[in-house]
Design a protein around this motif. Sequence first.
Motif, PDB file in Angstrom:
ATOM      1  N   ASP A   1       0.821  -1.209   0.000  1.00 51.30           N
ATOM      2  CA  ASP A   1       0.000   0.000   0.000  1.00 51.30           C
ATOM      3  C   ASP A   1       0.860   1.266   0.000  1.00 51.30           C
ATOM      4  O   ASP A   1       0.342   2.367  -0.127  1.00 51.30           O
ATOM      5  N   LEU A   2       2.170   1.091   0.168  1.00 51.34           N
ATOM      6  CA  LEU A   2       3.062   2.227   0.361  1.00 51.34           C
ATOM      7  C   LEU A   2       3.719   2.680  -0.938  1.00 51.34           C
ATOM      8  O   LEU A   2       3.924   1.884  -1.860  1.00 51.34           O
ATOM      9  N   ASP A   3       4.066   3.955  -0.985  1.00 52.76           N
ATOM     10  CA  ASP A   3       4.815   4.479  -2.129  1.00 52.76           C
ATOM     11  C   ASP A   3       6.313   4.356  -1.840  1.00 52.76           C
ATOM     12  O   ASP A   3       6.717   3.782  -0.822  1.00 52.76           O
ATOM     13  N   SER A   4       7.133   4.911  -2.695  1.00 57.14           N
ATOM     14  CA  SER A   4       8.581   4.771  -2.550  1.00 57.14           C
ATOM     15  C   SER A   4       9.134   5.517  -1.331  1.00 57.14           C
ATOM     16  O   SER A   4      10.272   5.282  -0.935  1.00 57.14           O
ATOM     17  N   MET A   5       8.335   6.395  -0.726  1.00 57.59           N
ATOM     18  CA  MET A   5       8.781   7.114   0.471  1.00 57.59           C
ATOM     19  C   MET A   5       8.298   6.443   1.753  1.00 57.59           C
ATOM     20  O   MET A   5       8.517   6.955   2.847  1.00 57.59           O
ATOM     21  N   GLY A   6       7.582   5.316   1.611  1.00 57.07           N
ATOM     22  CA  GLY A   6       7.069   4.622   2.790  1.00 57.07           C
ATOM     23  C   GLY A   6       5.761   5.187   3.314  1.00 57.07           C
ATOM     24  O   GLY A   6       5.353   4.893   4.436  1.00 57.07           O
ATOM     25  N   LEU A   7       5.069   5.982   2.490  1.00 55.72           N
ATOM     26  CA  LEU A   7       3.771   6.564   2.852  1.00 55.72           C
ATOM     27  C   LEU A   7       2.672   5.806   2.122  1.00 55.72           C
ATOM     28  O   LEU A   7       2.895   5.292   1.021  1.00 55.72           O
ATOM     29  N   VAL A   8       1.471   5.779   2.706  1.00 59.79           N
ATOM     30  CA  VAL A   8       0.352   5.176   1.991  1.00 59.79           C
ATOM     31  C   VAL A   8       0.170   5.954   0.693  1.00 59.79           C
ATOM     32  O   VAL A   8       0.043   7.182   0.701  1.00 59.79           O
TER      33      VAL A   8
END
Length: 150
Positions: free
Chosen positions: A23-30
């Motif tokens: 569920d996360l993007d490359s920055m570790g955020l949803v």
Amino acid sequence: MTASVEYSVDHGHVELLPIHFDDLDSMGLVHNCRYGVLVERALNTFWTSHGWTFDGGTYSHPDVFLAVAEFAISYRTPFRGTGAMAVHLWIDQFSGSSAVYGFRCLSRDGQTVHAEGRRVHIRIDPKTLRPTAWADDTRSVMKLIARPSD
């Protein structure tokens, strides 16, 4: 998920959903697109708990056949990493063939709003593909999560 949220709400329904690594993007955020999926899953879980399902590709009730006419979301605070997010759902209004849901994607403790918005459903007749009225039993369930009018 069997855990519960750590607070209560005065209207609507809260569903606690897991956030997975994918569920996360490359920055570790949803990722922004996952919030819509989380709202969809929360709605599905709520309605399934009341008997409205699409199990095995078969509608359990005619009112499961609907279209999303509008989906609007505002992102407030990023959700970092995996864990659990609470999705607070309610109905702002419903009439003949439409229902306007409000939602907030919250931290487990309800203190942080990660996203909020609205989603409009239109009940569709499966034969004509035209809007048609909600059934009385569907309207009764909608009342359970309706925001009280002022």
